[in-house]
Structure formats: C-alpha cells, structure tokens
Write a protein that holds these residues in place. Structure first.
Motif, short mmCIF file in Angstrom:
data_model
loop_
_atom_site.label_atom_id
_atom_site.label_comp_id
_atom_site.label_asym_id
_atom_site.label_seq_id
_atom_site.Cartn_x
_atom_site.Cartn_y
_atom_site.Cartn_z
N UNK A 281 0.83 -1.32 0.02
CA UNK A 281 -0.02 -0.08 -0.15
C UNK A 281 1.02 1.10 0.06
N UNK A 282 0.61 2.19 -0.99
CA UNK A 282 1.28 3.19 -1.12
C UNK A 282 0.45 4.55 -0.99
N UNK A 283 -0.75 4.39 -0.76
CA UNK A 283 -1.83 5.51 -0.43
C UNK A 283 -1.53 6.47 0.62
N UNK B 283 1.26 7.32 6.89
CA UNK B 283 1.90 6.58 5.51
C UNK B 283 3.13 7.16 5.13
N UNK B 284 3.34 8.40 5.36
CA UNK B 284 4.65 9.05 4.97
C UNK B 284 5.78 8.47 5.67
N UNK C 261 -6.58 3.95 6.99
CA UNK C 261 -7.55 4.91 6.74
C UNK C 261 -6.98 6.03 5.85
N UNK C 262 -7.52 6.08 4.36
CA UNK C 262 -7.27 7.06 3.56
C UNK C 262 -7.31 8.12 3.80
N UNK D 157 9.10 5.31 12.30
CA UNK D 157 8.57 5.90 13.36
C UNK D 157 7.03 5.67 13.72
N UNK D 158 6.65 5.69 14.82
CA UNK D 158 5.27 5.68 15.60
C UNK D 158 4.51 7.14 15.77
#
Length: 166
Positions: free
Chosen positions: A74-76, A92-93, A163-164, A107-108
C-alpha cells in the motif's frame, strides 16, 4: 569411558534450554497481561469483534506469514490504525519497503505505541503494542533507514487497518 563422559557433558550443555530466558519471557508477558488499558474487553468480546487472524496477532501475540498482508504494498496517503480499537499508530509518509515481508515504518505516532521486552525466540527483542488496547503489533529493530530514525517498526498487517487521507 572418558570419551563418553565428555560427549555426555557436551550434549547436556548444548541442549540446555535457557531457563532465565523463559523466566524473563514470562515476566514480560505477565506485565502486559496485568497492565490496564483504556480499551479493555474480555477474550470473548475480542473474538467476536476481530477476525481469526486479527485475534491471533493482537490478542495472542502471533505473527502473520511474511508477504501475506494486503497492506504491504500500500502506497496511498493516510494513517494506519489499530485493528482492535482504531487508535492511530503510524502515518503513511513514515512507511518504507524494508524487504522483510511485513509493513515497516521508521517511526510511530508518539504516545500511541507502547513497548515491552520479548524473549520468546531466545533473545531480547522490543515488542510493540497499542498503548490504548494492548494489542500486539510487532517488533522494533535498529536496522531502519539511517537517513531518518534508524528504526524499523516491523508490524503485522493484520494488526492494522488503513484509513485513507481525505
């Protein structure tokens, strides 16, 4: 006779199971079980709400097979949340391809992931769990991208929902 004694001694020493490691593993597990979380449910409630795989990962500290998560590629843009309670865990980043077969992040989201020590496979690892419900997520290692944090949060995809971004 002397040769048999040495062989027996060698076998005994090499076959010993590290009881101190078992003890530490038990202590770490008991600490997690005795910890109180904001979201707390019975085992029956978790079983009813989660899929079999989510329950195995989040509540029994299992591990999914590498490469099996739909979230791996997933890359969204968006956020990864705990599949058990919906707490935001990773952005996502901060996701990267570690080549390990599990979704990985450098990182979280601060304060939403908690840590414990895990000796389940015979040596010390840092286990990660959701700070809100205690669900097992995976482990963190010091072999992540050096240009950022150097950390690799190796996370079971079944422990997450994506979650997008809107």
């Amino acid at each position: 006779m002397n040769k048999i004694l040495w062989i027996t001694l060698a076998l005994v020493l090499t076959s010993c199971n590290g009881l101190s490691q078992e003890k530490k593993s038990t202590v770490a597990s008991e600490a997690s079980e005795n910890e109180t979380f904001k979201v707390s449910k019975t085992e029956a409630e978790w079983k009813q709400e989660l899929t079999d795989m989510q329950f195995y990962i989040l509540r029994k500290a299992g591990t999914e097979n590498p490469g099996s998560s739909e979230l791996l590629g997933n890359k969204a843009k968006g956020v990864y949340v705990c599949a058990g309670c919906g707490t935001e865990l990773f952005k996502s980043e901060h996701k990267f391809d570690s080549g390990t077969g599990w979704p990985s992040f450098d990182r979280e989201i601060s304060g939403n992931v908690a840590y414990d020590v895990d000796y389940k496979i015979g040596y010390k690892r840092t286990e990660e769990h959701c700070a809100v419900c205690g669900g097992h997520l995976g482990h963190v290692f010091d072999d992540g991208p050096r240009q950022t944090t150097g950390k690799r949060h190796c996370i079971n995809g079944a422990a997450l929902k994506f979650v997008p971004a809107m």
